[in-house]
Design a protein around this motif. Sequence first.
Motif, PDB file in Angstrom:
ATOM      1  N   ARG A  35     -10.864   1.784  14.300  1.00  0.00           N
ATOM      2  CA  ARG A  35      -9.564   1.590  13.648  1.00  0.00           C
ATOM      3  C   ARG A  35      -9.786   0.976  12.272  1.00  0.00           C
ATOM      4  O   ARG A  35     -10.464  -0.036  12.142  1.00  0.00           O
ATOM      5  N   TRP A  36      -9.184   1.640  11.273  1.00  0.00           N
ATOM      6  CA  TRP A  36      -9.230   1.140   9.904  1.00  0.00           C
ATOM      7  C   TRP A  36      -8.019   0.261   9.663  1.00  0.00           C
ATOM      8  O   TRP A  36      -6.900   0.656   9.991  1.00  0.00           O
ATOM      9  N   VAL A  37      -8.262  -0.925   9.086  1.00  0.00           N
ATOM     10  CA  VAL A  37      -7.180  -1.880   8.827  1.00  0.00           C
ATOM     11  C   VAL A  37      -7.130  -2.091   7.312  1.00  0.00           C
ATOM     12  O   VAL A  37      -8.131  -2.523   6.728  1.00  0.00           O
ATOM     13  N   PHE A  38      -6.004  -1.726   6.667  1.00  0.00           N
ATOM     14  CA  PHE A  38      -6.010  -1.517   5.220  1.00  0.00           C
ATOM     15  C   PHE A  38      -4.816  -2.173   4.519  1.00  0.00           C
ATOM     16  O   PHE A  38      -3.675  -2.091   5.017  1.00  0.00           O
ATOM     17  N   ASP A  39      -5.077  -2.831   3.396  1.00  0.00           N
ATOM     18  CA  ASP A  39      -4.018  -3.362   2.534  1.00  0.00           C
ATOM     19  C   ASP A  39      -4.094  -2.641   1.195  1.00  0.00           C
ATOM     20  O   ASP A  39      -5.040  -2.857   0.433  1.00  0.00           O
ATOM     21  N   PRO A  40      -3.137  -1.786   0.877  1.00  0.00           N
ATOM     22  CA  PRO A  40      -3.216  -0.981  -0.343  1.00  0.00           C
ATOM     23  C   PRO A  40      -3.187  -1.774  -1.638  1.00  0.00           C
ATOM     24  O   PRO A  40      -3.886  -1.428  -2.613  1.00  0.00           O
ATOM     25  N   ILE A  41      -2.396  -2.827  -1.669  1.00  0.00           N
ATOM     26  CA  ILE A  41      -2.455  -3.803  -2.771  1.00  0.00           C
ATOM     27  C   ILE A  41      -2.309  -5.183  -2.142  1.00  0.00           C
ATOM     28  O   ILE A  41      -1.233  -5.533  -1.637  1.00  0.00           O
ATOM     29  N   ASP A  42      -3.390  -5.944  -2.160  1.00  0.00           N
ATOM     30  CA  ASP A  42      -3.283  -7.335  -1.721  1.00  0.00           C
ATOM     31  C   ASP A  42      -3.064  -8.157  -2.996  1.00  0.00           C
ATOM     32  O   ASP A  42      -3.926  -8.203  -3.866  1.00  0.00           O
ATOM     33  N   GLY A  43      -1.851  -8.741  -3.079  1.00  0.00           N
ATOM     34  CA  GLY A  43      -1.430  -9.389  -4.321  1.00  0.00           C
ATOM     35  C   GLY A  43      -0.313  -8.604  -4.979  1.00  0.00           C
ATOM     36  O   GLY A  43      -0.221  -8.469  -6.188  1.00  0.00           O
TER      37      GLY A  43
END
Length: 258
Positions: A73-81
């Motif tokens: 499972r990929w866990v992703f934040d497209p823009i953190d900030g």
Amino acid sequence: MKTAVDAVTRAGEMQMARFGTKVRIEKKGAIDLVTEVDLAVEQMFRALIAERHPDHDVLAEELGASSTGARHRWVFDPIDGTTNYAHGIPIFCAALALEIDGVAEIGAVYDPNRRELFTAERGAGASLNGQPLHTSAIETLADSVLVTGFPYSIREAERQRDLLALFSGFLGEARAVRRLGSAAIDLCWVAAGRMEGYWEQSLGPWDMMGAALIVQEAGGRVTGIDGGPLDAYAGHLLATNGHVHEEMLRVIGRRRRP
Ligand code: LIP
């Protein structure tokens, strides 16, 4: 790791292409923003995983989780900030982790403003632009620079009182305390030895999972904010260079209500 690096660097290119321009911004809450770039980057990411690893699951900040019961499972934040991004403040990144059987095995964070690519593989160390990463050797809180962040629920009076009590506790013990607005960058700068400790509560797993592995593989220590084992889905953590961890836990113990 190639997919992880391709994903975060491509995300960084998309972020910079629109950074500083007029982008559509929506509110998920009173102070919780999402921009059209967050959504476009996450859609790119999902398409990349579907193309390269169609049997993998994805959990990402804006569009939720696919749950086929896959081992990967990929866990992703497209823009953190995102708040920084929306206001033209150049402190943001793309962050991801790859979980295998529920354990984070790969972490990757790309900061496009400084062109800094942080990566880690469990048991194989951490790197910044291909060079080994190590946390700092500073041994006391009095000589440390710390960093933290605040949740979008900060306006709730009781929550605010607790969070500020903790913040002021560290202000009185450390050399300095910073608040940069990106959990993944906060963590990577601890991994790089630029700061000695980071704590935060009410985060998403996408904010912290990959970058927490980077701190661990750079020789740091990461626990829950209560000193227990890290659970990226519980939303809270304390990440340090290892040397100041117990001192920080003592301050938290004095200042934080369970
Ligand atoms: C942000 C975190 C930051 C925290 C903010 C927000 P986002 O994530 O990186 O550390 O203080 O409240 O959660 O929303 O920009 O992905």
